[in-house]
Design a protein around this motif. Sequence first.
Motif, PDB file in Angstrom:
ATOM      1  N   ASN A  80     -13.594  63.103  -8.844  1.00 22.62           N
ATOM      2  CA  ASN A  80     -14.625  62.344  -8.926  1.00 22.62           C
ATOM      3  C   ASN A  80     -15.819  63.135  -9.859  1.00 22.62           C
ATOM      4  N   SER A 117     -11.994  50.902 -17.009  1.00 23.92           N
ATOM      5  CA  SER A 117     -12.438  50.576 -15.700  1.00 23.92           C
ATOM      6  C   SER A 117     -11.212  49.983 -14.985  1.00 23.92           C
ATOM      7  N   THR A 118     -11.145  49.801 -13.791  1.00 26.13           N
ATOM      8  CA  THR A 118     -10.156  49.033 -13.003  1.00 26.13           C
ATOM      9  C   THR A 118     -10.744  47.826 -13.043  1.00 26.13           C
ATOM     10  N   ASN A 126     -11.716  46.541 -10.418  1.00 23.34           N
ATOM     11  CA  ASN A 126     -12.681  46.441  -9.274  1.00 23.34           C
ATOM     12  C   ASN A 126     -14.105  47.101 -10.077  1.00 23.34           C
ATOM     13  N   GLU A 160     -14.104  50.520 -11.373  1.00 26.06           N
ATOM     14  CA  GLU A 160     -14.105  52.150 -10.833  1.00 26.06           C
ATOM     15  C   GLU A 160     -13.585  52.580 -12.100  1.00 26.06           C
ATOM     16  N   GLU A 161     -14.094  53.935 -12.228  1.00 23.99           N
ATOM     17  CA  GLU A 161     -13.690  54.762 -13.327  1.00 23.99           C
ATOM     18  C   GLU A 161     -12.344  55.389 -12.993  1.00 23.99           C
ATOM     19  N   TYR A 187      -5.228  60.037  -7.707  1.00 23.91           N
ATOM     20  CA  TYR A 187      -6.179  59.435  -8.498  1.00 23.91           C
ATOM     21  C   TYR A 187      -5.809  58.978  -9.953  1.00 23.91           C
ATOM     22  N   ARG A 233      -6.274  57.315 -14.067  1.00 16.06           N
ATOM     23  CA  ARG A 233      -7.208  56.712 -14.953  1.00 16.06           C
ATOM     24  C   ARG A 233      -6.328  56.163 -15.949  1.00 16.06           C
TER      25      ARG A 233
END
Length: 357
Positions: free
Chosen positions: A59, A86-87, A89, A91-92, A100, A102
């Motif tokens: 994070n 971003s997802t 939703n 989120e990053e 995790y 990305r």
Amino acid sequence: MELNLDSEVLKAYGYNKQNIKIAQIGTGLINRTYLLSTQAEAKQYILQNINTSVFKNPNAIADNLKKIADYLFKRYPDYLFIKSISTINGEEMALVNNEYWRMLPYIPNTVSLDVLSEPDQAYEAAKQFGKLCRLLNNFKASALEPTIPGFHDLAFRFDQFTSALNETSKELKAQAKYEIDNALEHKYILDYFKSYSHRADFPDRVIHHDTKISNVLLNSKTFEGICVIDLDTIMPGKFISDLGDMLRTYLCAFSENEIDLNKVKIRLSYFEATVKGYLSEMKNILTDTEKELILFSGRYIIYMQALRFLTDFLNGNRYYPINYPTQNLDRTKNQFKLLQEISANEKELQSIIDENL
């Protein structure tokens, strides 16, 4: 080859294995990286798994990059800073089964090199790393969280070395006696750094910290620098981390895995290209103390890396992947030879620096 990619990861970004093609790419040792090609949109993306063994707080990476991206977008909207997508939703990153992930945009018509073949490539890479640091000159470095605490802290690395020295076996200590003596004799590099570290004009900056040639994208035809990638280690640090890492990895035609030490030589043309590229962006913002430490930056990072390889050897090779038992010891010898080359060519190297300041 069956790719180890959970379909829930794709779902987090609105895709599935039926509407996307997946290929594993990259030579990085830390994060798993995939190229995603969408069939309907004819678009491509980069998908990366964050290695939480190395990056304990993913994070912090996401927060740092969002802060930097917002800053650059407002002040330098034309600058290409590769920000996470971003997802669905918002989120990053996507968190799937405690892993995790990305997604990043894929930049077409670019190439990432594993090996430098021309001084101009060193110039373009150094210019790109310098440019990012220059654009972030007025960004408050303290607003960022360290993603790997102590990463380029030489005092911390020396303490790790002494701990390993005290705890290792007699056999390993005897095997590495010459390199241990060399490491102790070069402690003056740490002492020299400490004598500068509290100067007011030796600021913390926003530093990439991993400036090897593969972490910059070049135009696939002209090899002109396009942008910096692999941004996980962007955090507060001293300028010597970026420039020093470039000097460590750009100057010799052979990597730290070369065991023929006669091949470990400094290429003056690559040194000049690296210094020119970096100073083309940073010359006007470096302080007097920083300018004084340009050549020292190479010594600092090379010595630190020698200590890290030697420490790992004494610890039983726990961190760096090896192909044979003494590889980390050979890597240590390689780095001390490169350090020796800096000293042997100091006069000419400093002359090149002075001509470009």
